[in-house]
Design an enzyme around this catalytic site. Structure first.
Site, short mmCIF file in Angstrom:
data_model
loop_
_atom_site.label_atom_id
_atom_site.label_comp_id
_atom_site.label_asym_id
_atom_site.label_seq_id
_atom_site.Cartn_x
_atom_site.Cartn_y
_atom_site.Cartn_z
CG HIS A 183 -0.43 -0.11 2.56
ND1 HIS A 183 -0.13 1.18 3.15
CD2 HIS A 183 -0.09 -0.83 3.27
CE1 HIS A 183 0.64 1.02 4.45
NE2 HIS A 183 0.47 -0.44 4.41
CG ASP A 208 -3.26 3.56 2.40
OD1 ASP A 208 -2.38 2.52 1.88
OD2 ASP A 208 -3.82 3.65 3.13
CG ASP A 210 2.76 0.02 7.99
OD1 ASP A 210 2.54 -0.42 6.58
OD2 ASP A 210 1.80 0.27 8.64
CD GLU A 235 -2.97 -2.13 5.35
OE1 GLU A 235 -2.97 -3.20 6.01
OE2 GLU A 235 -2.44 -1.11 5.97
CD GLU A 236 -1.55 1.81 7.55
OE1 GLU A 236 -2.25 1.53 8.30
OE2 GLU A 236 -0.47 1.68 7.57
CD GLU A 242 1.09 -4.04 6.13
OE1 GLU A 242 1.85 -3.48 6.82
OE2 GLU A 242 0.63 -3.61 5.17
CG HIS A 277 0.90 2.94 12.24
ND1 HIS A 277 -0.13 2.50 12.45
CD2 HIS A 277 1.30 2.35 11.09
CE1 HIS A 277 -0.62 1.65 11.45
NE2 HIS A 277 0.47 1.63 10.59
ZN ZN Z 1 0.99 -1.39 6.46
#
Ligand code: ZN
Length: 364
Positions: free
Chosen positions: A65, A67, A96, A123-124, A152, A337
């Site tokens: 992903h 995003d 990530d 995805e997020e 991931e 994150h």
């Molecule tokens: Zn991810």
């Protein structure tokens, strides 16, 4: 091909879900330069694409992903600058997982093989107009691969130490029991909903859902809140609401757990209103020849035989598992994150070498 410049270009796009901010155009252009055919697959306000390059061997797909989650405050570098300091690459998505995408592209550039990429921008977020929709298109176009690697961040302490071969499911339930309000001195004229709910919750709390499996921890249930909001000590309230969350292995499904909750509630509070939200069913790819290839490729580069685990939260692999064998393998997830999300540049290059070995082993 060095993955660093592409990783930096991707990090410079502030693609906080659902924004794309140019990330997928950069990626698609890089893939087209390498001979990939790119099909853009926007759904709703979400950008996605599928890219494929024919070659020898089994069909290997990489899913990722573009995003990212919002950066938050107090970064020491601009979270969308792609800054490198002391051989660490900083930015939202450095772990990530924009870097893993760049690593896979660099690996594909150097290695022949039948390779595709499933890239989503959702995805997020809700994950409704992303991977699930692209897979429907891939199935219709007969493009389902033989094996899929999701990039991931899965590693714990050292690059190569962990592959995720499945994930637990997550189900949240909201239970509302309505009784009849009344005076605590005259309980015979009332119906206390708390007295109905508590015994049912007590049964659920002590129930052992299962003992775990070869690949999964035992499923667990946690009651997260019980709300009445009754300010008076002499009033039997009219209603009570409780919430619980179950993290479950593949011995259960949303349907079986819903039935179980209803069954426990029935003798205590058959009038209870139940709302269920399942954010993902449990899934598992049984170890098989493809998983062996992936493990062997990782071990060949790193010298570490990866553990095969099912821990952690859910990911888009849950959608892919419905179509083909899938495993997740990427960087060390230490800063995902977080503020100052970063990756050692060395680790990014080592991941590229691992993905190259994976493509090679599937091309044989
Ligand atoms: Zn991810």
């Amino acid at each position: 091909m060095d993955p660093l410049p592409l990783a930096q270009s991707l990090l410079r796009c502030p693609s906080v879900t659902p924004e794309d901010a140019g990330a997928q155009a950069i990626l698609a252009a890089a893939l087209q330069d390498l001979g990939f055919t790119v099909t853009h697959l926007p759904f709703g306000n979400i950008k996605n694409f599928y890219a494929e390059r024919a070659g020898p061997g089994a069909k290997l797909c990489f899913a990722g992903h573009t995003d990212v989650v919002p950066p938050g405050e107090n970064w020491k570098h601009d979270p969308f600058a792609g800054a490198v300091e002391n051989d660490f690459l900083f930015g939202r998505g450095a772990c990530d997982m924009k870097t893993a995408i760049a690593a896979f592209v660099a690996a594909a550039a150097a290695t022949p093989g039948h390779v595709s990429l499933l890239i989503t921008g959702d995805e997020e977020g809700e994950a409704i107009n992303g991977t699930a929709r692209v897979l429907e298109w891939m199935a219709a176009e007969k493009k389902i691969p033989d094996f899929c690697v999701v990039g991931e961040p899965t590693c714990q302490a050292r690059l190569g130490d962990t592959i995720k071969i499945g994930r637990r499911g997550s189900l949240s339930a909201t239970i509302t029991v309505t009784g009849r309000q009344g005076h605590t001195a005259y309980p015979q004229k009332a119906d206390n909903p708390i007295h109905r709910l508590i015994p049912a919750l007590a049964e659920m709390a002590v129930h052992r859902l299962d003992a775990g499996t070869e690949w999964f921890e035992p499923s667990t249930l946690q009651i997260t809140t019980i709300d009445v909001g009754n300010p008076a000590s002499n009033v039997i309230p009219a209603g009570v609401t409780a919430k619980l969350n179950i993290r479950f292995n593949n011995l259960h499904t949303e349907a079986s757990l819903s039935d179980w909750i209803i069954e426990i509630l029935a003798p205590h509070a058959s009038m209870a209103e139940l709302k269920i939200h399942c954010s993902g069913e449990a899934f598992l790819t049984q170890p098989g020849p493809e998983m062996e290839k992936l493990s062997a490729a990782i071990a060949g580069v790193t010298g570490i035989t990866p553990a095969q685990t099912t821990g952690g939260g859910t990911s888009d692999a849950r959608f892919i598992a419905r179509y083909c064998p899938v495993a997740e393998f990427g960087l060390i997830g230490a800063t995902m994150h977080q503020t100052d999300e970063c990756v050692p540049v060395d680790e990014l290059r080592n991941l590229t070498a691992i993905y190259q070995a994976v493509i090679q082993s599937f091309a044989r």
